[in-house]
Design a protein around this motif. Structure first.
Motif, PDB file in Angstrom:
ATOM      1  N   ILE A  70      -1.046  10.219  44.515  1.00 23.82           N
ATOM      2  CA  ILE A  70       0.250  10.494  43.893  1.00 23.82           C
ATOM      3  C   ILE A  70       0.223  11.690  42.941  1.00 23.82           C
ATOM      4  O   ILE A  70       1.261  12.188  42.538  1.00 23.82           O
ATOM      5  CB  ILE A  70       0.777   9.259  43.142  1.00 23.82           C
ATOM      6  N   HIS A  71      -0.989  12.139  42.583  1.00 20.81           N
ATOM      7  CA  HIS A  71      -1.082  13.267  41.648  1.00 20.81           C
ATOM      8  C   HIS A  71      -2.422  13.963  41.836  1.00 20.81           C
ATOM      9  O   HIS A  71      -3.435  13.330  42.143  1.00 20.81           O
ATOM     10  CB  HIS A  71      -0.963  12.771  40.196  1.00 20.81           C
ATOM     11  N   GLY A  72      -2.419  15.284  41.668  1.00 16.95           N
ATOM     12  CA  GLY A  72      -3.650  16.052  41.743  1.00 16.95           C
ATOM     13  C   GLY A  72      -3.630  17.173  40.720  1.00 16.95           C
ATOM     14  O   GLY A  72      -2.565  17.660  40.329  1.00 16.95           O
ATOM     15  N   GLU A  73      -4.812  17.589  40.291  1.00 22.40           N
ATOM     16  CA  GLU A  73      -4.922  18.694  39.345  1.00 22.40           C
ATOM     17  C   GLU A  73      -6.039  19.633  39.780  1.00 22.40           C
ATOM     18  O   GLU A  73      -7.094  19.191  40.250  1.00 22.40           O
ATOM     19  CB  GLU A  73      -5.203  18.187  37.923  1.00 22.40           C
ATOM     20  N   GLY A  74      -5.787  20.915  39.636  1.00 25.23           N
ATOM     21  CA  GLY A  74      -6.786  21.930  39.954  1.00 25.23           C
ATOM     22  C   GLY A  74      -6.658  23.073  38.970  1.00 25.23           C
ATOM     23  O   GLY A  74      -5.682  23.163  38.222  1.00 25.23           O
ATOM     24  N   VAL A 125      -6.125  17.195  50.156  1.00 29.21           N
ATOM     25  CA  VAL A 125      -6.155  15.760  49.843  1.00 29.21           C
ATOM     26  C   VAL A 125      -4.755  15.159  49.916  1.00 29.21           C
ATOM     27  O   VAL A 125      -4.568  14.032  50.404  1.00 29.21           O
ATOM     28  CB  VAL A 125      -6.765  15.535  48.446  1.00 29.21           C
ATOM     29  N   MET A 126      -3.744  15.913  49.477  1.00 28.23           N
ATOM     30  CA  MET A 126      -2.382  15.404  49.407  1.00 28.23           C
ATOM     31  C   MET A 126      -1.565  15.708  50.659  1.00 28.23           C
ATOM     32  O   MET A 126      -0.356  15.460  50.697  1.00 28.23           O
ATOM     33  CB  MET A 126      -1.683  15.953  48.154  1.00 28.23           C
ATOM     34  N   ASN A 127      -2.207  16.256  51.694  1.00 32.88           N
ATOM     35  CA  ASN A 127      -1.547  16.521  52.981  1.00 32.88           C
ATOM     36  C   ASN A 127      -0.352  17.471  52.860  1.00 32.88           C
ATOM     37  O   ASN A 127       0.638  17.336  53.586  1.00 32.88           O
ATOM     38  CB  ASN A 127      -1.110  15.217  53.650  1.00 32.88           C
ATOM     39  N   ILE A 128      -0.461  18.451  51.964  1.00 31.44           N
ATOM     40  CA  ILE A 128       0.593  19.457  51.852  1.00 31.44           C
ATOM     41  C   ILE A 128       0.587  20.324  53.115  1.00 31.44           C
ATOM     42  O   ILE A 128      -0.459  20.760  53.588  1.00 31.44           O
ATOM     43  CB  ILE A 128       0.382  20.320  50.595  1.00 31.44           C
ATOM     44  N   THR A 186       3.254  23.362  37.114  1.00 30.48           N
ATOM     45  CA  THR A 186       3.391  22.018  37.679  1.00 30.48           C
ATOM     46  C   THR A 186       4.308  22.067  38.888  1.00 30.48           C
ATOM     47  O   THR A 186       5.305  22.785  38.908  1.00 30.48           O
ATOM     48  CB  THR A 186       3.947  21.021  36.645  1.00 30.48           C
ATOM     49  N   ILE A 187       3.951  21.300  39.893  1.00 25.39           N
ATOM     50  CA  ILE A 187       4.642  21.310  41.187  1.00 25.39           C
ATOM     51  C   ILE A 187       5.045  19.894  41.553  1.00 25.39           C
ATOM     52  O   ILE A 187       4.264  18.949  41.380  1.00 25.39           O
ATOM     53  CB  ILE A 187       3.716  21.870  42.286  1.00 25.39           C
ATOM     54  N   LYS A 225       5.578  13.475  44.585  1.00 22.49           N
ATOM     55  CA  LYS A 225       4.253  13.510  43.977  1.00 22.49           C
ATOM     56  C   LYS A 225       4.109  14.804  43.169  1.00 22.49           C
ATOM     57  O   LYS A 225       4.935  15.710  43.278  1.00 22.49           O
ATOM     58  CB  LYS A 225       3.189  13.394  45.068  1.00 22.49           C
ATOM     59  N   THR A 226       3.062  14.890  42.346  1.00 23.37           N
ATOM     60  CA  THR A 226       2.952  16.018  41.443  1.00 23.37           C
ATOM     61  C   THR A 226       1.566  16.658  41.504  1.00 23.37           C
ATOM     62  O   THR A 226       0.571  16.005  41.803  1.00 23.37           O
ATOM     63  CB  THR A 226       3.239  15.601  39.990  1.00 23.37           C
TER      64      THR A 226
END
Length: 475
Positions: free
Chosen positions: A216-220, A263-266, A315-316, A322-323
């Protein structure tokens, strides 16, 4: 479209030109600068009709991949050296504006079977390389502003392309890559090596197997103190990397963003919807220029530049709610970090700061003893097959070699690439879009859908060897 609005779109990069300066925009009110949604959609290319879906596309097999390299200053020579270890390739040509760089790269191949032709000494020598009929893949490691022109030209000449990051600097360039790749049916892969780092691949496989539940959330991030390097006259030809810092946004998002997007299937089940971006002021770069100019007149011209903010946070939000958070900082004395945080409904993974950590179903990080069997259970096939060899050959701890080997193996076996042109365009587009947002007091901006809706049916990245794995390596 009114003249004011047309000029605005040109300045912000929505029509394909990078930000000319934040002051041009922020001096106006939001009412004056905010384009209407229909104009945003037009400028962002939302009416694009997909000519051919390059996601999942398998080009015809190439028993031997014949390669030409353009750009042999910083990253290029390492790529030449790494790929020389891979069987089933022929290094046919080496190109750099500076003859001494091309000659130095050729020396790396003295004890190999490769006998490349050199192209150098003039600005468009690279076109001669691309014009050759005996090259299948053009590998680009030049300054950023040359990536798209070279990639587009190479694809037009019937070549697959692998380009260093970012693949493009403007939205217009992003669309050029997409449209050319679809029309020519030639791969355009951005060489995002961080997608092949060991922990990133481990967490991707864990996510694929459902260990973290729904992500539901990822950071890079790209947090890397390059202040001295950017001002070093010997590091980047013609100070090109420092000059990029006259732009104000998330200028180099793909290292942290790429693994999170996978990971988030974008582009493959979900899509970015809109982003907001904020930058600090510059507290360090102009000061550095003034300091250097006190003893070296060369730096005098750099004391009056409008440097970007030192730290940018973008932030996206995705179509599925999801973010993603991405940070950029290449000036602060912070320890290196790409963050790599993966947060799901049943578990979390985090890489930076070290050590790498995983939590599943509770609030405490697993101990090393608890984590060891999970590492063994979820270790990807690619790492099992080539991990130790990759560490020996090198390239950022081995991830560069894994990336190169995977690219060659997919081309030789006629398999889809892990990163396609839509990834190259989308991940790169975050930079110019963030510039627009920063210049407009962090207002949100829609993110273009480079897949033209195909993200809804595109399959997630398959990280198995899926019929490949046949390419051998000689250390």
């Amino acid at each position: 479209m009114s003249t004011k609005r047309r000029d605005f779109l040109k300045l912000t990069g929505l029509a394909g030109i990078s930000m000319a300066g934040a002051g041009v925009i922020t001096s106006c009110s939001n009412a004056q600068t905010q384009p209407e949604k229909t104009e945003q959609a037009k400028a962002s290319g939302k009416n694009h009709t997909q000519q051919f879906n390059m996601c999942g596309y398998a080009a015809p097999k190439l028993e031997t991949v014949r390669i030409g390299f353009i750009g042999l200053g910083n990253r290029g020579p390492g790529a030449v050296q790494r790929i020389s270890h891979i069987q089933g390739v022929e290094i046919k040509a080496l190109c750099d504006l500076r003859t001494e760089k091309a000659e130095a790269a050729k020396k790396l191949l003295e004890n190999s079977s490769h006998q490349p032709t050199l192209y150098s000494g003039k600005a468009e020598a690279w076109k001669e390389l691309c014009d050759r009929k005996d090259i299948d893949l053009v590998y680009i490691a030049t300054p950023w502003h040359l990536h798209t022109p070279m990639a587009v030209y190479a694809m037009e000449q019937g070549k697959h392309v692998a380009t260093e990051v970012p693949a493009a600097k403007t939205l217009d360039e992003c669309w050029q890559l997409v449209e050319t790749s679809e029309r020519t049916r030639k791969h355009c892969m951005m060489l995002e090596n961080c997608c092949y780092d060991f922990f990133e691949m481990l967490t991707l496989n864990m996510a694929r197997q459902g260990l973290f539940g729904e992500i539901i959330h990822g950071e890079g991030a790209y947090i890397h103190d390059l202040l001295d390097m950017n001002f070093n006259k010997e590091t980047y030809h013609d100070m090109w990397r420092l000059k990029e810092n006259f732009r104000n946004g998330s200028l180099y998002p793909t290292h942290g963003l790429g693994p999170i997007c996978q990971v988030m299937n974008i582009n493959r089940g979900d899509q970015m919807d809109y982003l907001v971006s904020v930058s600090s002021n510059d507290f360090m770069m102009k000061e550095k220029a003034v300091q250097l100019a006190a003893t070296d007149p060369f730096y005098k011209d750099y004391t009056n530049k409008n440097y970007r903010g030192n730290i940018n946070t973008t932030t996206i939000r995705t179509k599925k709610g999801k973010t993603i958070m991405v940070q950029h900082d290449v000036t602060s004395p912070r320890p290196y970090s790409r963050i790599h945080l993966v947060s799901g409904t049943k578990g979390v993974a985090s890489k930076w700061p070290s050590p790498e950590r995983i939590a599943t179903g509770h609030e405490k990080w697993l101990t090393d003893e608890e984590l060891a069997p999970l590492r063994e259970q979820y270790e990807p096939e690619l790492i099992k097959k080539l991990g130790e060899m990759a560490k020996k050959i090198g390239g950022h701890g081995g991830m560069d070699f894994l990336m190169d080997w995977r690219l060659i193996d997919c081309l030789r076996n006629g398999l889809p690439l892990d990163q396609d042109v839509y990834d190259a365009a989308l991940w790169s587009a975050v930079a110019p879009l963030s510039e627009w947002s920063v210049a407009n007091r962090s207002n949100s901006i829609d993110v273009p859908d480079f897949t033209a809706g195909a993200w809804q049916k595109n399959a997630p990245v398959d990280i198995t060897l899926r019929g490949g794995g046949t390419t051998t390596v000689k250390v």
